[in-house]
Design a protein around this motif. Structure first.
Motif, PDB file in Angstrom:
ATOM      1  N   LEU A  23      64.813  45.613  56.610  1.00  0.00           N
ATOM      2  CA  LEU A  23      65.873  44.677  56.991  1.00  0.00           C
ATOM      3  C   LEU A  23      67.247  45.270  56.693  1.00  0.00           C
ATOM      4  N   THR A  33      68.804  39.988  61.766  1.00  0.00           N
ATOM      5  CA  THR A  33      67.563  40.113  61.001  1.00  0.00           C
ATOM      6  C   THR A  33      67.100  38.764  60.478  1.00  0.00           C
ATOM      7  N   GLY A  35      63.982  37.670  57.496  1.00  0.00           N
ATOM      8  CA  GLY A  35      62.845  37.975  56.636  1.00  0.00           C
ATOM      9  C   GLY A  35      62.210  36.692  56.151  1.00  0.00           C
ATOM     10  N   CYS A  62      68.913  38.541  55.425  1.00  0.00           N
ATOM     11  CA  CYS A  62      68.886  37.812  56.696  1.00  0.00           C
ATOM     12  C   CYS A  62      70.305  37.693  57.255  1.00  0.00           C
TER      13      CYS A  62
END
Length: 237
Positions: A23, A33, A35, A62
């Protein structure tokens, strides 16, 4: 929308380090992104509720940001198998519920979405279902994290066979040096290290996305950034 399920050869194989590293690498390249950690045991009580360190590490990478409940819908305090932790609280984790949670998140179409499992491929959700069933139900390709230790070749081959039996595509694998006693710096151990990696590459029908060496202890974000230096993103097929 590239999305992958991250599993390991065992507990503590380095799944979170690899997932957060991937990531972090995606963010360096300007990608969006996400996760996710569907189920997490070994969580701590905080003013905001139970929080798991692995889920927090994924949340930190993220982009755009998401709240904790989005990343980790099922957190349990005991550091034991998720189905046993759930049973102690009177709860049951069902594959259908995880499917309903994950489907709209996949529809967000982030450039890279990683769904991190718990333990190895065959970790139970309940008496009938495994967490691997989530990858199967949503046709998520799998990234396998191989904790490089004594026995890792057999564990990796068995996991690869289980993944193939269940149906998902193995998109890549990553080696992690998680055992301090495995392969020191002596020349003989370096040769053994290379031979182990060559054997894994021979038996795992997918690209090696990197090998993460032993990293100096640091914050989860620093560890992820360090891991990113040794990784490549999987090809989006």
């Amino acid at each position: 929308m590239p999305a992958y399920f991250v599993t390991g050869t065992d507990t503590d194989a380095g799944k979170t380090l690899v997932a957060s590293g991937l990531l972090a690498l995606a963010r360096r390249r300007g990608l969006t992104t996400l996760g996710l950690k569907p189920v997490a045991s070994g969580s701590e009580t905080t003013p905001g509720g139970l929080r798991n360190s692995d889920a927090l590490a994924l949340q930190a990478h993220c982009y755009p940001e998401v709240n904790y409940a989005t990343v980790n819908p099922h957190a349990f305090a005991p550091a034991i198998a998720p189905h046993l932790a759930a049973r102690r609280t009177g709860a049951e984790i069902r594959l259908a519920d995880l499917h309903d949670w994950l489907s709209p998140l996949l529809a967000l179409e982030r450039d890279l979405t990683l769904v991190e499992g718990a333990g190895g491929w065959r970790v139970p959700l309940n008496d009938r279902e495994d967490l691997a069933g989530l990858a199967v139900a949503l046709s998520l390709p799998v990234i396998l994290v191989v904790g490089l230790r004594l026995g890792s070749i057999s564990h990796a081959r068995l996991t690869r066979e289980a993944i193939a039996t269940d149906g998902p595509r193995l998109a890549g694998w990553v080696g992690t040096l998680v055992d301090p006693g495995f392969c020191c710096d002596a020349a003989a151990d370096e040769a053994l290290y290379r031979d182990n990696l060559a054997t894994l590459a021979h038996h795992l029908p997918a690209p090696c996305l990197g090998v993460i060496p032993r990293l100096s202890a640091g914050t989860p974000r620093a560890m992820a950034e360090a891991a990113a230096e040794h990784l490549e993103l999987p090809d989006a097929d």
